[in-house]
Design an enzyme around this catalytic site. Structure first.
Site, PDB file in Angstrom:
ATOM      1  CB  ALA A 288       1.532   7.075  -3.198  1.00 49.93           C
TER       2      ALA A 288
ATOM      3  CD  GLU B  81      -4.505   3.222  -1.028  1.00 49.72           C
ATOM      4  OE1 GLU B  81      -3.293   3.074  -1.234  1.00 49.72           O
ATOM      5  OE2 GLU B  81      -5.145   2.546  -0.173  1.00 49.72           O
TER       6      GLU B  81
ATOM      7  N   GLY C  74       0.511   2.632  -0.362  1.00 46.50           N
ATOM      8  CA  GLY C  74       1.660   2.107  -1.087  1.00 46.50           C
ATOM      9  C   GLY C  74       2.725   1.539  -0.176  1.00 46.50           C
TER      10      GLY C  74
ATOM     11  CD  GLU D  19      -0.810  -0.687  -3.082  1.00 42.23           C
ATOM     12  OE1 GLU D  19      -1.706  -1.047  -3.857  1.00 42.23           O
ATOM     13  OE2 GLU D  19      -0.278   0.443  -3.136  1.00 42.23           O
TER      14      GLU D  19
END
Length: 259
Positions: free
Chosen positions: A64, A133, A110, A113
């Site tokens: 992200a 994270e 992300g 993911e």
């Protein structure tokens, strides 16, 4: 037109390329919106039989976009971003056509993911995969804590999530997270070759196979086998099933039309 995501169609494949190399393909709101629209367009394109997801430049994705996240002024803004990101990845996971992630450099947060939401993963030797994270005082928020333990031994997934430390592609391959390894510079061609092998299958059977595996894992064995029986019974009535048998008898590849 924005180029945060490029879509190329060729030979029954749709290749989606995250295209923010200057930001290491960090996923921002614009990328999420473009990914969602692209998946819907490709889903409805009967000429596309399989999907490849990759990244431009020297990495698959850094995750992200922290710059955008730092600009959020309330938990609600972050919740909205994570919700849209999660929805996009769910759309990919539930995609009726098989998908392959082509990972090079690294896939973090992300970015990993996104790769986890694909059906299969090809990784370049030396690539790193991780969910960092925890080192930022948070946790993966787009399926990482749920999809990773379903693809790895839970103890390994816990170590990755709770320490934030990545693993390399070679170990990921040994553990079954990565389906195939590619030499440096060849990951996209290997992923496209793998995806092309999937396009030879009957589209209805491919979609049904995905559903059986994904949904069956959440069922008891007896219920899952019943689900399987009903699904293959429906497939028996398709034209593709008749074509498959005819092609087998004639010793040629099947000409499947998805009907």
């Amino acid at each position: 037109m924005s180029t945060v995501l490029r879509v190329e169609l060729r030979d029954g494949l749709a290749v989606l390329t995250l295209d923010r190399p200057g930001r290491l393909n960090a996923v921002d709101s614009e990328t999420v919106d473009r990914l969602t629209r692209a998946l819907i367009d490709v889903r409805d394109d009967d000429d596309v039989r399989a999907l490849v997801v990759t990244g431009a430049g020297r990495a698959f994705s850094a995750g992200a976009d922290l710059g955008e996240i730092e600009s959020f002024t309330s938990p609600g803004q972050f919740r909205d971003f994570v919700g849209r990101l999660t929805d996009a990845y769910a759309l990919l996971e539930d995609f009726p056509k098989p998908s392959v992630a082509a990972v090079h450099g690294f896939a973090f947060g992300g970015g990993l993911e996104l790769a986890l939401a694909c059906d299969l993963r090809v990784a370049e030797r030396g690539a790193r995969l991780g969910l960092p994270e925890m080192k930022l005082g948070v946790l993966p928020g787009a399926g990482g804590t749920q999809r990773l333990p379903r693809l790895l031994p839970p103890a390994v997934a816990k170590q990755m999530i709770l320490t934030g430390e990545p693993i390399d592609a070679e170990r990921a391959h040994t553990l079954g997270l990565v389906n195939e390894l590619a030499e440096p510079g060849e990951v996209l061609s290997v992923a496209e070759k793998l995806a092309a092998s999937l396009t030879a299958g009957a589209p209805l059977a491919l979609a049904a196979g995905k559903r059986l595996i994904d949904h069956g894992l959440d069922m008891g064995l007896e219920a899952a086998i019943s689900y399987e029986r009903e699904t293959v019974s429906v497939l028996f009535s398709t034209e593709d099933r008749a074509e498959g048998l005819k092609a087998f008898r004639e010793r040629r590849p099947g000409d499947f039309r998805g009907v």
